[in-house]
Write a protein that holds these residues in place. Structure first.
Motif, PDB file in Angstrom:
ATOM      1  N   HIS A 107       0.770  -1.519  -0.238  1.00 34.59           N
ATOM      2  CA  HIS A 107      -0.053  -0.152  -0.125  1.00 34.59           C
ATOM      3  C   HIS A 107       0.553   1.517  -0.090  1.00 34.59           C
ATOM      4  O   HIS A 107       0.747   2.402  -0.567  1.00 34.59           O
ATOM      5  N   HIS A 108       1.821   1.287   0.476  1.00 34.21           N
ATOM      6  CA  HIS A 108       2.429   2.192   0.988  1.00 34.21           C
ATOM      7  C   HIS A 108       3.273   2.705   0.013  1.00 34.21           C
ATOM      8  O   HIS A 108       3.922   4.126  -0.663  1.00 34.21           O
ATOM      9  N   SER A 109       3.576   1.106  -0.910  1.00 34.72           N
ATOM     10  CA  SER A 109       5.409   1.626  -2.041  1.00 34.72           C
ATOM     11  C   SER A 109       4.179   2.452  -3.151  1.00 34.72           C
ATOM     12  O   SER A 109       4.434   3.142  -4.181  1.00 34.72           O
ATOM     13  N   LEU A 110       2.659   1.723  -3.128  1.00 35.71           N
ATOM     14  CA  LEU A 110       1.916   1.827  -4.164  1.00 35.71           C
ATOM     15  C   LEU A 110       1.594   3.882  -4.227  1.00 35.71           C
ATOM     16  O   LEU A 110       1.685   5.143  -5.330  1.00 35.71           O
ATOM     17  N   ALA A 111       1.447   4.502  -3.093  1.00 36.71           N
ATOM     18  CA  ALA A 111       0.600   5.655  -2.959  1.00 36.71           C
ATOM     19  C   ALA A 111       2.320   6.242  -2.152  1.00 36.71           C
ATOM     20  O   ALA A 111       2.201   7.580  -2.788  1.00 36.71           O
ATOM     21  N   PHE A 112       3.043   5.815  -2.592  1.00 36.36           N
ATOM     22  CA  PHE A 112       4.314   6.570  -2.597  1.00 36.36           C
ATOM     23  C   PHE A 112       4.793   7.004  -3.846  1.00 36.36           C
ATOM     24  O   PHE A 112       6.205   7.126  -3.776  1.00 36.36           O
ATOM     25  N   LYS A 113       4.559   5.920  -4.711  1.00 31.99           N
ATOM     26  CA  LYS A 113       5.542   5.746  -5.127  1.00 31.99           C
ATOM     27  C   LYS A 113       6.929   5.100  -5.156  1.00 31.99           C
ATOM     28  O   LYS A 113       8.172   5.472  -5.607  1.00 31.99           O
ATOM     29  N   ALA A 114       6.934   4.466  -3.823  1.00 29.68           N
ATOM     30  CA  ALA A 114       8.479   4.083  -3.201  1.00 29.68           C
ATOM     31  C   ALA A 114       9.287   3.290  -3.932  1.00 29.68           C
ATOM     32  O   ALA A 114       8.740   2.131  -4.250  1.00 29.68           O
ATOM     33  N   ASP A 115      10.486   3.419  -4.339  1.00 30.25           N
ATOM     34  CA  ASP A 115      11.287   2.319  -4.285  1.00 30.25           C
ATOM     35  C   ASP A 115      11.845   1.150  -3.478  1.00 30.25           C
ATOM     36  O   ASP A 115      11.210   0.058  -3.946  1.00 30.25           O
ATOM     37  N   VAL A 116      12.137   1.474  -2.254  1.00 27.25           N
ATOM     38  CA  VAL A 116      12.269   0.634  -1.093  1.00 27.25           C
ATOM     39  C   VAL A 116      11.829   1.365  -0.172  1.00 27.25           C
ATOM     40  O   VAL A 116      11.294   1.980   0.170  1.00 27.25           O
ATOM     41  N   ASN A 199      15.383   6.302  -5.561  1.00 27.56           N
ATOM     42  CA  ASN A 199      15.197   8.267  -5.343  1.00 27.56           C
ATOM     43  C   ASN A 199      14.065   8.268  -3.623  1.00 27.56           C
ATOM     44  O   ASN A 199      14.101   9.312  -3.761  1.00 27.56           O
ATOM     45  N   MET A 200      13.504   6.805  -4.139  1.00 27.24           N
ATOM     46  CA  MET A 200      12.530   7.544  -3.043  1.00 27.24           C
ATOM     47  C   MET A 200      12.614   6.148  -2.237  1.00 27.24           C
ATOM     48  O   MET A 200      12.267   4.767  -2.203  1.00 27.24           O
ATOM     49  N   PHE A 201      12.137   6.628  -0.724  1.00 23.36           N
ATOM     50  CA  PHE A 201      12.684   5.491   0.396  1.00 23.36           C
ATOM     51  C   PHE A 201      11.444   5.527   1.138  1.00 23.36           C
ATOM     52  O   PHE A 201      11.798   6.699   1.719  1.00 23.36           O
ATOM     53  N   VAL A 202      10.711   4.574   1.822  1.00 27.02           N
ATOM     54  CA  VAL A 202      10.070   4.793   2.756  1.00 27.02           C
ATOM     55  C   VAL A 202      10.459   3.960   4.138  1.00 27.02           C
ATOM     56  O   VAL A 202       9.976   3.007   3.880  1.00 27.02           O
ATOM     57  N   ILE A 203      10.179   4.118   5.003  1.00 26.70           N
ATOM     58  CA  ILE A 203      10.354   3.677   6.628  1.00 26.70           C
ATOM     59  C   ILE A 203       8.672   4.168   7.529  1.00 26.70           C
ATOM     60  O   ILE A 203       8.186   4.633   7.863  1.00 26.70           O
ATOM     61  N   LEU A 204       8.297   2.625   7.529  1.00 20.27           N
ATOM     62  CA  LEU A 204       7.210   2.250   8.903  1.00 20.27           C
ATOM     63  C   LEU A 204       7.457   1.698   9.958  1.00 20.27           C
ATOM     64  O   LEU A 204       8.411   1.041  10.251  1.00 20.27           O
TER      65      LEU A 204
END
Length: 353
Positions: A107-116, A199-204
């Motif tokens: 969900h978060h990968s798609l929402a933020f267009k995150a690579d990881v 380019n985009m990395f998100v931490i939960l």
């Protein structure tokens, strides 16, 4: 062609018949069902292969591959060749996932267009869990990192971990970066190559992965192969010098801390280094790079003191650390905020989380 929104979960197995059910069941019971579970039997001498085949018969999402033993890196590489999902996860076969882990990460990968996407995790013991409050907050806002911030955090290895597991990757990002075979701490050789592309990395901050802690002491199980981590850090340092000059000091700091730890472990387990070859090698490296280390840690009083003591004589640093540990036990110093301990009612509860 990779299948959109499908997640491929690569699970190498070797001598884990005691844990494999807990691991695989946690993947099969995910709330996100568009999965491909790739079980790689790395020539395991126990029942892992047979257990894997049983899962294949009972769930069409499970694929099983058998190969000669080649180690964790080789098994992961073999599994990657079979991946057909847009996303890839690595799960070690003695670990397990929370039921909604993959759903939240996708969900978060798609929402933020995150690579990881990386989640927080539990250090899981037989009857309790530990949550690292120093770097994660259970109800904290997610963190979004660009490449510059990501590489800085990766080198520090505090919030962004070098571990391959506990992350959801876009498959196209990692497909052509194999794990180095024949080494321990293979993730250290691999992670910086991957993150360099991000380019985009998100931490939960929510813990979605359970990292199982076996009872074996690192002192009693220590071998010279553990020094592979220093080899990996030095290899990464060469990459940092070329690509991220602003992170050279942070990289030197990590190498120094790790070098001191392993010198001490070798001193505690001298039978694996009877001729002091490995300790001399570490000491020479620290001595040869003393001024670079000194510059890198000038704002860290504790580490600066350790470096000065080690430079005079390695055992002075060991004596200092032992003394500090004794004082802490006597409660002269207050304990810093660290790991939150979560007690479990029974071993069964651990297995069903």
């Amino acid at each position: 062609m990779l299948e959109t929104e499908k997640v491929s979960v690569v699970v190498p197995t070797y001598k884990v018949e005691k844990y494999i059910h807990r691991c695989v069941n946690s993947i099969l019971k995910q709330t996100y069902e568009n999965l491909e579970i790739i079980l790689v039997n790395d020539g395991s001498p126990d029942q892992c292969g047979e257990i894997a085949e049983g899962y294949k018969q009972s769930d069409s999402r499970v694929k099983v591959f058998h190969k000669e033993n080649g180690g964790l890196s080789d098994a992961r590489n073999h599994g990657m060749k079979q991946v057909t999902g847009e996303f890839t996860m690595f799960v070690d076969s003695d670990d397990w996932l929370e039921p909604y882990a993959i759903e939240k990460m996708v969900h978060h990968s798609l929402a933020f267009k995150a690579d990881v996407i990386q989640s927080a995790f539990y250090y899981a013991h037989e009857d309790y869990l530990l949550f690292d409050q120093r770097h994660y907050t259970k109800n904290g806002d997610l963190m979004i990192l660009d490449n510059e911030k990501l590489m800085h955090e990766l080198v520090k290895n505090e919030t962004v971990k070098n571990f391959a597991w506990g992350k959801l990757y876009k498959t196209k990002l990692i497909r052509d970066i194999p794990f180095e075979k024949g080494v321990l701490f293979e993730d250290v050789f691999w992670a910086h190559q991957v993150m360099h592309r991000v380019n985009m990395f998100v931490i939960l901050h929510e813990p979605l992965y359970n990292y199982y802690q076996r009872d074996d002491s690192i002192v009693t199980t220590y071998t010279p192969r553990n020094l592979d981590i220093l080899k990996g850090l030095k290899e990464r340092h060469a990459f940092i010098e070329k690509e991220y000059e602003e992170l050279i000091d942070e990289s030197f700091k990590t190498i120094l801390k790790t070098s001191l730890i392993h010198y001490n472990l070798l001193s505690m387990n001298r039978k694996v280094d009877r001729d002091r070859h490995h300790r001399k090698e570490i000491q020479s490296y620290i001595t040869d790079n003393y001024f670079s280390f000194q510059q890198a840690i000038e704002n860290d009083k504790h580490l600066s003191l350790q470096l000065r003591l080690f430079y005079k004589h390695p055992y002075l640093n060991i004596f200092y650390l032992v003394s500090k540990k004794v004082v802490r036990k006597l409660k002269v110093f207050s304990k810093p905020v660290g790991l939150e301990k979560i007690k479990l009612k029974s071993r069964k509860e651990v297995q069903t989380l």
